[in-house]
Design a protein around this motif. Sequence first.
Motif, PDB file in Angstrom:
ATOM      1  N   PRO A   9       0.812  -1.221   0.000  1.00 37.19           N
ATOM      2  CA  PRO A   9       0.000   0.000   0.000  1.00 37.19           C
ATOM      3  C   PRO A   9       0.846   1.272   0.000  1.00 37.19           C
ATOM      4  CG  PRO A   9      -0.831  -1.524   1.650  1.00 37.19           C
ATOM      5  CD  PRO A   9       0.453  -2.078   1.148  1.00 37.19           C
ATOM      6  N   MET A  10       1.980   1.228   0.694  1.00 35.38           N
ATOM      7  CA  MET A  10       2.847   2.402   0.726  1.00 35.38           C
ATOM      8  C   MET A  10       3.417   2.676  -0.665  1.00 35.38           C
ATOM      9  SD  MET A  10       6.093   3.260   3.182  1.00 35.38           S
ATOM     10  CE  MET A  10       7.090   1.949   2.534  1.00 35.38           C
ATOM     11  N   LEU A  11       3.824   1.630  -1.375  1.00 35.61           N
ATOM     12  CA  LEU A  11       4.335   1.818  -2.735  1.00 35.61           C
ATOM     13  C   LEU A  11       3.246   2.334  -3.662  1.00 35.61           C
ATOM     14  CD1 LEU A  11       6.592  -1.318  -3.177  1.00 35.61           C
ATOM     15  CD2 LEU A  11       7.298   1.052  -2.830  1.00 35.61           C
ATOM     16  N   GLY A  12       2.004   1.872  -3.475  1.00 36.03           N
ATOM     17  CA  GLY A  12       0.895   2.390  -4.269  1.00 36.03           C
ATOM     18  C   GLY A  12       0.650   3.857  -4.004  1.00 36.03           C
ATOM     19  N   GLY A  42       3.454   5.761  -5.564  1.00 38.22           N
ATOM     20  CA  GLY A  42       3.284   5.713  -7.015  1.00 38.22           C
ATOM     21  C   GLY A  42       2.247   6.692  -7.520  1.00 38.22           C
ATOM     22  N   GLU A  43       1.183   6.876  -6.751  1.00 37.97           N
ATOM     23  CA  GLU A  43       0.166   7.846  -7.156  1.00 37.97           C
ATOM     24  C   GLU A  43       0.664   9.275  -7.021  1.00 37.97           C
ATOM     25  OE1 GLU A  43      -3.435   7.241  -5.027  1.00 37.97           O
ATOM     26  OE2 GLU A  43      -3.917   5.391  -6.096  1.00 37.97           O
ATOM     27  N   ILE A  78       4.066  10.433  -7.045  1.00 36.23           N
ATOM     28  CA  ILE A  78       5.215  10.848  -7.860  1.00 36.23           C
ATOM     29  C   ILE A  78       5.344  10.080  -9.166  1.00 36.23           C
ATOM     30  CG2 ILE A  78       6.513  11.648  -5.861  1.00 36.23           C
ATOM     31  CD1 ILE A  78       8.197   9.112  -6.017  1.00 36.23           C
ATOM     32  N   GLY A  79       4.512   9.085  -9.398  1.00 37.77           N
ATOM     33  CA  GLY A  79       4.567   8.317 -10.638  1.00 37.77           C
ATOM     34  C   GLY A  79       5.252   6.971 -10.429  1.00 37.77           C
ATOM     35  N   LEU A  80       4.884   6.028 -11.263  1.00 42.26           N
ATOM     36  CA  LEU A  80       5.367   4.662 -11.109  1.00 42.26           C
ATOM     37  C   LEU A  80       6.861   4.540 -11.378  1.00 42.26           C
ATOM     38  CD1 LEU A  80       4.537   1.826 -10.446  1.00 42.26           C
ATOM     39  CD2 LEU A  80       4.012   1.469 -12.859  1.00 42.26           C
ATOM     40  N   LYS A  81       7.350   5.247 -12.399  1.00 38.29           N
ATOM     41  CA  LYS A  81       8.768   5.156 -12.732  1.00 38.29           C
ATOM     42  C   LYS A  81       9.634   5.707 -11.592  1.00 38.29           C
ATOM     43  CE  LYS A  81      10.208   5.751 -16.964  1.00 38.29           C
ATOM     44  NZ  LYS A  81      10.614   6.348 -18.244  1.00 38.29           N
ATOM     45  N   MET A  82       9.236   6.819 -11.015  1.00 37.35           N
ATOM     46  CA  MET A  82       9.991   7.378  -9.892  1.00 37.35           C
ATOM     47  C   MET A  82       9.899   6.476  -8.661  1.00 37.35           C
ATOM     48  SD  MET A  82      11.650   9.929 -10.915  1.00 37.35           S
ATOM     49  CE  MET A  82      12.215  10.514  -9.337  1.00 37.35           C
ATOM     50  N   THR A  83       8.783   5.783  -8.487  1.00 38.14           N
ATOM     51  CA  THR A  83       8.642   4.851  -7.371  1.00 38.14           C
ATOM     52  C   THR A  83       9.657   3.720  -7.496  1.00 38.14           C
ATOM     53  OG1 THR A  83       6.303   5.355  -7.204  1.00 38.14           O
ATOM     54  CG2 THR A  83       7.047   3.351  -6.141  1.00 38.14           C
ATOM     55  N   MET A  84       9.888   3.253  -8.710  1.00 36.78           N
ATOM     56  CA  MET A  84      10.883   2.197  -8.918  1.00 36.78           C
ATOM     57  C   MET A  84      12.285   2.699  -8.586  1.00 36.78           C
ATOM     58  SD  MET A  84       9.238  -0.396  -9.601  1.00 36.78           S
ATOM     59  CE  MET A  84       7.488  -0.293  -9.427  1.00 36.78           C
ATOM     60  N   PHE A  85      12.561   3.972  -8.842  1.00 38.29           N
ATOM     61  CA  PHE A  85      13.853   4.539  -8.452  1.00 38.29           C
ATOM     62  C   PHE A  85      13.984   4.623  -6.936  1.00 38.29           C
ATOM     63  CE2 PHE A  85      13.857   6.531 -12.800  1.00 38.29           C
ATOM     64  CZ  PHE A  85      14.916   5.770 -13.268  1.00 38.29           C
ATOM     65  N   VAL A  86      12.892   4.905  -6.250  1.00 35.71           N
ATOM     66  CA  VAL A  86      12.904   4.932  -4.785  1.00 35.71           C
ATOM     67  C   VAL A  86      13.207   3.540  -4.244  1.00 35.71           C
ATOM     68  CG1 VAL A  86      11.460   5.255  -2.740  1.00 35.71           C
ATOM     69  CG2 VAL A  86      11.372   6.919  -4.592  1.00 35.71           C
TER      70      VAL A  86
END
Length: 54
Positions: free
Chosen positions: A12-15, A18-19, A21-29
Amino acid sequence: MIGYTAFLVGPPMLGFVGEQIGLKMTMFVIFALLFVPIIFANTLNTEQKTKRPH
């Protein structure tokens, strides 16, 4: 217990991130959070580096 908490809180935190900052930036995190233990893994190694006499 830490693993179970991460299992319940992580997705849930990743979701949420992701909402925001965006999914691509979430993968960088995620990559950044995984990269930190890799850097410090050698420092935290408890095995002795010197050889003991037999």
